[in-house]
Design a protein around this motif. Structure first.
Motif, PDB file in Angstrom:
ATOM      1  N   VAL A   1       0.839  -1.200   0.000  1.00 49.86           N
ATOM      2  CA  VAL A   1       0.000   0.000   0.000  1.00 49.86           C
ATOM      3  C   VAL A   1       0.874   1.250   0.000  1.00 49.86           C
ATOM      4  O   VAL A   1       0.638   2.195  -0.765  1.00 49.86           O
ATOM      5  N   ALA A   2       1.895   1.258   0.832  1.00 48.91           N
ATOM      6  CA  ALA A   2       2.785   2.418   0.900  1.00 48.91           C
ATOM      7  C   ALA A   2       3.531   2.617  -0.418  1.00 48.91           C
ATOM      8  O   ALA A   2       3.743   3.750  -0.854  1.00 48.91           O
ATOM      9  N   ARG A   3       3.939   1.535  -1.063  1.00 47.87           N
ATOM     10  CA  ARG A   3       4.651   1.647  -2.348  1.00 47.87           C
ATOM     11  C   ARG A   3       3.754   2.278  -3.408  1.00 47.87           C
ATOM     12  O   ARG A   3       4.183   3.161  -4.161  1.00 47.87           O
ATOM     13  N   LEU A   4       2.500   1.850  -3.462  1.00 47.22           N
ATOM     14  CA  LEU A   4       1.590   2.331  -4.505  1.00 47.22           C
ATOM     15  C   LEU A   4       1.013   3.712  -4.180  1.00 47.22           C
ATOM     16  O   LEU A   4       0.902   4.565  -5.068  1.00 47.22           O
ATOM     17  N   ALA A   5       0.635   3.910  -2.931  1.00 54.32           N
ATOM     18  CA  ALA A   5      -0.130   5.111  -2.577  1.00 54.32           C
ATOM     19  C   ALA A   5       0.741   6.292  -2.191  1.00 54.32           C
ATOM     20  O   ALA A   5       0.286   7.435  -2.215  1.00 54.32           O
ATOM     21  N   GLY A   6       1.994   6.044  -1.814  1.00 48.75           N
ATOM     22  CA  GLY A   6       2.826   7.146  -1.356  1.00 48.75           C
ATOM     23  C   GLY A   6       2.874   7.200   0.155  1.00 48.75           C
ATOM     24  O   GLY A   6       2.533   6.226   0.837  1.00 48.75           O
ATOM     25  N   PRO A   7       3.273   8.328   0.715  1.00 50.71           N
ATOM     26  CA  PRO A   7       3.511   8.405   2.158  1.00 50.71           C
ATOM     27  C   PRO A   7       2.269   8.073   2.989  1.00 50.71           C
ATOM     28  O   PRO A   7       1.272   8.791   2.959  1.00 50.71           O
ATOM     29  N   VAL A   8       2.314   6.963   3.679  1.00 53.64           N
ATOM     30  CA  VAL A   8       1.296   6.577   4.651  1.00 53.64           C
ATOM     31  C   VAL A   8       2.022   6.004   5.855  1.00 53.64           C
ATOM     32  O   VAL A   8       3.166   5.562   5.751  1.00 53.64           O
ATOM     33  N   THR A   9       1.353   6.003   6.988  1.00 54.47           N
ATOM     34  CA  THR A   9       1.875   5.297   8.148  1.00 54.47           C
ATOM     35  C   THR A   9       1.426   3.851   8.040  1.00 54.47           C
ATOM     36  O   THR A   9       0.228   3.572   8.028  1.00 54.47           O
ATOM     37  N   ALA A  10       2.369   2.933   7.926  1.00 53.83           N
ATOM     38  CA  ALA A  10       2.051   1.521   7.712  1.00 53.83           C
ATOM     39  C   ALA A  10       2.309   0.746   9.000  1.00 53.83           C
ATOM     40  O   ALA A  10       3.422   0.755   9.529  1.00 53.83           O
ATOM     41  N   VAL A  11       1.276   0.067   9.483  1.00 59.24           N
ATOM     42  CA  VAL A  11       1.371  -0.657  10.749  1.00 59.24           C
ATOM     43  C   VAL A  11       0.861  -2.079  10.555  1.00 59.24           C
ATOM     44  O   VAL A  11      -0.238  -2.294  10.038  1.00 59.24           O
ATOM     45  N   GLU A  12       1.664  -3.035  10.995  1.00 56.77           N
ATOM     46  CA  GLU A  12       1.302  -4.452  10.966  1.00 56.77           C
ATOM     47  C   GLU A  12       1.378  -4.960  12.400  1.00 56.77           C
ATOM     48  O   GLU A  12       2.430  -4.863  13.030  1.00 56.77           O
ATOM     49  N   LEU A  13       0.282  -5.501  12.922  1.00 61.72           N
ATOM     50  CA  LEU A  13       0.281  -5.915  14.328  1.00 61.72           C
ATOM     51  C   LEU A  13       0.970  -7.253  14.543  1.00 61.72           C
ATOM     52  O   LEU A  13       1.598  -7.466  15.584  1.00 61.72           O
ATOM     53  N   ALA A  14       0.817  -8.176  13.601  1.00 61.87           N
ATOM     54  CA  ALA A  14       1.430  -9.496  13.769  1.00 61.87           C
ATOM     55  C   ALA A  14       1.657 -10.118  12.407  1.00 61.87           C
ATOM     56  O   ALA A  14       0.966  -9.800  11.432  1.00 61.87           O
ATOM     57  N   ARG A  15       2.643 -11.024  12.372  1.00 56.34           N
ATOM     58  CA  ARG A  15       2.965 -11.730  11.133  1.00 56.34           C
ATOM     59  C   ARG A  15       3.215 -13.200  11.462  1.00 56.34           C
ATOM     60  O   ARG A  15       3.940 -13.527  12.396  1.00 56.34           O
ATOM     61  N   PHE A  16       2.593 -14.070  10.665  1.00 58.54           N
ATOM     62  CA  PHE A  16       2.734 -15.504  10.865  1.00 58.54           C
ATOM     63  C   PHE A  16       3.138 -16.156   9.537  1.00 58.54           C
ATOM     64  O   PHE A  16       2.593 -15.805   8.487  1.00 58.54           O
ATOM     65  N   PRO A  17       4.054 -17.113   9.548  1.00 57.24           N
ATOM     66  CA  PRO A  17       4.612 -17.610   8.292  1.00 57.24           C
ATOM     67  C   PRO A  17       3.689 -18.487   7.453  1.00 57.24           C
ATOM     68  O   PRO A  17       3.800 -18.498   6.222  1.00 57.24           O
ATOM     69  N   ASP A  18       2.773 -19.214   8.063  1.00 49.45           N
ATOM     70  CA  ASP A  18       1.932 -20.110   7.276  1.00 49.45           C
ATOM     71  C   ASP A  18       0.811 -19.335   6.575  1.00 49.45           C
ATOM     72  O   ASP A  18       0.171 -18.469   7.188  1.00 49.45           O
ATOM     73  N   PRO A  19       0.531 -19.637   5.303  1.00 48.81           N
ATOM     74  CA  PRO A  19      -0.523 -18.940   4.561  1.00 48.81           C
ATOM     75  C   PRO A  19      -1.907 -19.490   4.899  1.00 48.81           C
ATOM     76  O   PRO A  19      -2.583 -20.132   4.080  1.00 48.81           O
ATOM     77  N   LEU A  20      -2.329 -19.220   6.121  1.00 47.04           N
ATOM     78  CA  LEU A  20      -3.572 -19.761   6.653  1.00 47.04           C
ATOM     79  C   LEU A  20      -4.366 -18.638   7.318  1.00 47.04           C
ATOM     80  O   LEU A  20      -3.910 -17.498   7.413  1.00 47.04           O
ATOM     81  N   ALA A  21      -5.558 -18.973   7.781  1.00 47.81           N
ATOM     82  CA  ALA A  21      -6.329 -18.004   8.557  1.00 47.81           C
ATOM     83  C   ALA A  21      -5.506 -17.565   9.763  1.00 47.81           C
ATOM     84  O   ALA A  21      -4.732 -18.359  10.323  1.00 47.81           O
ATOM     85  N   PRO A  22      -5.639 -16.309  10.196  1.00 45.38           N
ATOM     86  CA  PRO A  22      -4.788 -15.808  11.279  1.00 45.38           C
ATOM     87  C   PRO A  22      -4.789 -16.661  12.543  1.00 45.38           C
ATOM     88  O   PRO A  22      -3.734 -16.885  13.138  1.00 45.38           O
ATOM     89  N   ALA A  23      -5.956 -17.142  12.971  1.00 43.11           N
ATOM     90  CA  ALA A  23      -5.997 -17.949  14.193  1.00 43.11           C
ATOM     91  C   ALA A  23      -5.198 -19.230  14.035  1.00 43.11           C
ATOM     92  O   ALA A  23      -4.426 -19.620  14.931  1.00 43.11           O
ATOM     93  N   THR A  24      -5.364 -19.891  12.899  1.00 40.17           N
ATOM     94  CA  THR A  24      -4.643 -21.138  12.655  1.00 40.17           C
ATOM     95  C   THR A  24      -3.148 -20.887  12.504  1.00 40.17           C
ATOM     96  O   THR A  24      -2.313 -21.621  13.042  1.00 40.17           O
ATOM     97  N   ALA A  25      -2.800 -19.826  11.772  1.00 42.69           N
ATOM     98  CA  ALA A  25      -1.393 -19.501  11.562  1.00 42.69           C
ATOM     99  C   ALA A  25      -0.707 -19.147  12.879  1.00 42.69           C
ATOM    100  O   ALA A  25       0.446 -19.531  13.112  1.00 42.69           O
ATOM    101  N   ALA A  26      -1.396 -18.420  13.745  1.00 45.21           N
ATOM    102  CA  ALA A  26      -0.820 -18.074  15.045  1.00 45.21           C
ATOM    103  C   ALA A  26      -0.625 -19.323  15.895  1.00 45.21           C
ATOM    104  O   ALA A  26       0.419 -19.483  16.557  1.00 45.21           O
TER     105      ALA A  26
END
Length: 235
Positions: free
Chosen positions: A52-77
């Motif tokens: 989003v930041a790359r395409l849209a320009g200056p924005v504040t980008a925040v990610e609360l959590a990241r999980f490696p498996d490409p699954l639903a967040p609960a399952t990935a966590a």
């Protein structure tokens, strides 16, 4: 709309590009983009808020959590033996960002009712806590009317406002299904069609993307597209 939640009717339908388009159209306003849970990526890899930041320009980008498996967040966590993101975490982060920015875009993972945690918390629950409207991003083709109607019904049942629907990837050569859906989606959603983003928009240069984005969106989303979207000129 100080906070706007962006949800999809499923995965891989253009939600991130639509979020970027809304951010790009908010010219002259400070924008934050919040991704509650990014799945399917390792630390350091390019995620949705970075895109989003790359395409849209200056924005504040925040990610609360990241999980490696490409699954639903609960399952990935759970598979990562990591603490999940809960609806209250999302609401608290978005409210804090809203005190510092004119617009906060909260981009979900997959659809509205994908589980964030093992107690069943969802993006919809976070939206209820925030009292925030929820924009639906839908595909153009077959199946979109049912999925959009179900998502809109889930929003209404929770007392949440849906300002409208955006088609996340409008084909260059739309078939009969897409052309008819362009007219039928507002009825399915019980809300107006507020945008049509062309397929491949995310491959534009950032400069071209920012120049063109307002033309894909209705004024309600900061765009300049007036009148009704029609099958003859969906984009």
């Amino acid at each position: 709309m100080a906070i706007l939640v962006v949800t999809g009717t499923g995965t891989e339908i253009g939600k991130t590009v639509v979020t970027a388009a809304v951010a790009a159209a908010a010219r002259g306003r400070s924008v934050a983009v919040l991704k509650p849970a990014q799945t399917g990526l390792e630390p350091g890899e390019h995620g949705d808020v970075a895109e989003v930041a790359r395409l849209a320009g200056p924005v504040t980008a925040v990610e609360l959590a990241r999980f490696p498996d490409p699954l639903a967040p609960a399952t990935a966590a759970r598979r990562a033996a990591a603490a999940p993101v809960e609806p209250r975490d999302v609401a608290d982060a978005a409210r804090k960002l809203a005190t510092e920015h004119d617009l906060v875009l909260v981009e979900g993972a997959g659809g509205l009712l994908v589980r964030f945690d093992d107690t069943g918390g969802t993006l919809a629950d976070a939206a209820v806590l925030m009292g925030a409207p929820v924009l639906i991003v839908a595909p153009a083709g077959l199946g979109t009317l049912n999925a959009t109607a179900l998502t809109a019904e889930a929003l209404r049942n929770r007392g949440l406002e849906c300002p409208g629907v955006v088609i996340g990837s409008w084909p260059a050569d739309p078939g009969l299904d897409a052309r008819c859906n362009l007219l039928d989606l507002p009825e399915a959603a019980g809300a107006p069609l507020l945008g049509v983003v062309p397929a491949g928009a995310g491959r534009l240069t950032p400069g071209d993307f920012r120049d063109r984005a307002p033309g894909w969106l209705a004024p309600r989303l900061g765009g300049v597209r007036s009148g009704r979207f029609s099958p003859a000129h969906g984009e």
